[in-house]
Design a protein around this motif. Structure first.
Motif, PDB file in Angstrom:
ATOM      1  N   TRP A  72     -37.864  -7.863   0.029  1.00  0.00           N
ATOM      2  CA  TRP A  72     -38.576  -9.175   0.005  1.00  0.00           C
ATOM      3  C   TRP A  72     -40.001  -8.962  -0.725  1.00  0.00           C
ATOM      4  O   TRP A  72     -40.724  -7.867  -0.741  1.00  0.00           O
ATOM      5  N   GLY A  73     -40.315 -10.097  -1.205  1.00  0.00           N
ATOM      6  CA  GLY A  73     -41.735 -10.242  -1.764  1.00  0.00           C
ATOM      7  C   GLY A  73     -42.075 -11.747  -2.104  1.00  0.00           C
ATOM      8  O   GLY A  73     -41.540 -12.415  -1.860  1.00  0.00           O
ATOM      9  N   GLU A  74     -43.340 -11.932  -2.454  1.00  0.00           N
ATOM     10  CA  GLU A  74     -43.970 -12.942  -2.661  1.00  0.00           C
ATOM     11  C   GLU A  74     -44.833 -13.208  -3.825  1.00  0.00           C
ATOM     12  O   GLU A  74     -45.656 -12.284  -4.098  1.00  0.00           O
ATOM     13  N   LEU A  75     -45.073 -14.304  -4.531  1.00  0.00           N
ATOM     14  CA  LEU A  75     -46.006 -14.469  -5.268  1.00  0.00           C
ATOM     15  C   LEU A  75     -46.901 -15.922  -4.739  1.00  0.00           C
ATOM     16  O   LEU A  75     -46.489 -16.885  -5.098  1.00  0.00           O
ATOM     17  N   PRO A  76     -47.873 -15.667  -4.129  1.00  0.00           N
ATOM     18  CA  PRO A  76     -48.501 -16.675  -3.484  1.00  0.00           C
ATOM     19  C   PRO A  76     -49.080 -17.409  -4.548  1.00  0.00           C
ATOM     20  O   PRO A  76     -49.416 -17.285  -5.639  1.00  0.00           O
TER      21      PRO A  76
END
Length: 453
Positions: A72-76
């Motif tokens: 899992w990862g995110e680009l805010p």
């Protein structure tokens, strides 16, 4: 930002896409083989590294309840920006009967304009589709559009043990999104992009027949001794009517499909049906594939021809899969299947039915703003009207996420096409299709930024 600029950016990225897909395909990430746990871990670590290199923050390896890892990862983005969840999986089906493959299944090989390897289409190619789309956006715009991107890649979709589903239920905030893009379905043709609007669920049972304490000589006892294998064959045949259609007592089998049809000749070509073989019955193929239950005998334990002895079999067993259309509860379908087999048991054998897994069907709307944005993006990139079809397979995480986020829009697409032969020998992906799907996703994300969350 116009489609051609994104297409040019994707084209320039494709050598990198091929190289990285080769690295990812090289991991023999079959999740339900304990000896390959290290390969699964290495594949997860590779994806985590790719996310980090792409600028994703707080990249995590999630230890899920079934013992596998999801990445899992995110680009805010700015407060109030729409949140989109991109999904794929890195686990693959076993490459059974490797001698039947034309190429090494875990070495990406180019032949006839396609890229061959286990997972090239299902679903490691979709991991690269997502990454390529994001890279193209950054290359054209200098930065990503104002969309909060979450990226989840699971490691147990193929084995269906629910690791990501249980993790999401325990941590619902992690995957919450306005739009969920599930990249694990097929296009009806290379030049016809497709949004999938329904998935059949599935249930499985194991059927055992027993007749004798042990095998007996067919010369001495054949004709009088009850044969467990023959009894099993008779029992399994009860699942089909005289036209070859599935019949399970207690399950409706007259439903019709309201979307795009599936022409017979196209189906024959897609499924590689032998020229002399007739299709079962006269029902519309779209009804049979997407709207009605379908039983398949996926495995039988019995002696192989090579090395067989002249004996009457004292026991046999089979694994039966039942695909379940939307509107039918999978647990009820399992009970109907088990009850049918128990009622049809021949008097010449003891029959037991073991109930195994249950996965629910899924159906999504097709008229929301995200759907329209994706349809327009696919239309602009492919230059043709996208198809909206069902799919016979199941993706269990869809049901879980739809329950957790009832207001989210779900978009189901992918890089597969009829020639991909997923779950079979010589699986492959068409790089041109992968490139166009990545371009369409990039265009979609750009357009998604223009609408409020």
């Amino acid at each position: 930002m116009n489609p051609q600029s994104l297409a040019d950016a994707v084209h320039a990225l494709m050598p990198r896409t091929r190289s990285e897909l080769a690295e990812l395909v090289a991991f023999e990430s079959v999740a339900d083989v304990p000896a390959l746990a290290g390969e699964c871990g290495a594949a997860a670590a590779w994806i985590a590294g790719a996310m980090t290199a792409q600028g994703f923050t707080d990249v995590r390896l999630l230890d899920t309840p079934d013992g596998t890892q999801a990445v899992w990862g995110e680009l805010p983005a700015a407060q109030g920006a729409p949140v989109v969840l991109l999904y794929a999986h890195y686990d693959v089906q076993p490459a059974a009967d490797r001698d039947a493959w034309a190429t090494d299944p875990f070495r990406l090989t180019e032949a006839g304009g396609r890229w061959y390897g286990r997972g090239a289409a299902d679903c490691k190619g979709s991991v690269l589709m997502h990454l390529t789309a994001l890279r193209a956006l950054a290359a054209v715009g200098g930065r990503l559009p104002d969309v909060h991107v979450k990226f989840i890649v699971e490691g147990s979709e193929e084995q269906g043990t629910g690791g990501l589903e249980r993790y999401a239920e325990a941590h619902p905030e992690l995957l919450a999104a306005d739009v969920v893009v599930i990249a694990d379905t097929a296009n009806v043709a290379l030049d016809v992009p497709t949004l999938t609007t329904s998935l059949r669920g599935m249930t499985t049972v194991e059927v055992h027949t027993r007749t004798l304490a042990a095998n007996v000589h067919s010369g001495s006892f054949g004709g009088g001794a009850p044969d467990a294998l023959a009894a099993l064959i008779r029992l399994l045949d009860s699942l089909y009517d005289e036209d070859g259609h599935t019949r399970v007592a207690g399950l409706e089998r007259t439903q019709t499909w309201g979307g795009s049809p599936y022409p017979v000749e196209k189906f024959r070509a897609d499924a590689e049906v032998l020229p002399s073989v007739e299709l079962p019955g006269t029902a519309a193929l779209a009804d049979l594939l997407w709207a009605r239950p379908a039983a398949t005998v996926v495995g039988i334990d019995c002696p192989a021809v090579a090395g067989a002895t002249s004996a009457v079999q004292h026991r046999a067993r089979a694994l039966v899969s039942l695909r379940v259309p939307p509107g039918t509860e999978a647990a009820r379908a399992q009970e109907a299947l088990a009850a049918h087999l128990e009622a049809a048991a021949p008097r010449s054998a003891e029959v037991t039915v073991e109930r195994l897994g249950v996965w629910e069907a899924f159906e999504t709307g097709s008229d929301g703003p995200a759907h329209r944005a994706m349809l327009n993006s696919l239309r602009d990139v492919f230059g043709t009207e996208p198809a909206r079809c069902g799919q016979g397979g199941s993706i269990p995480v869809c049901v879980t996420l739809a329950g957790l986020y009832p207001d989210a829009e779900f978009l189901l697409l992918g890089v597969q096409d009829p020639a991909s032969r997923i779950h079979s020998t010589d699986e492959s992906v068409d790089p041109g299709l992968l490139a166009r799907m990545a371009t369409a996703e990039a265009l979609f994300l750009h357009r998604l930024a223009a609408r409020p969350a």
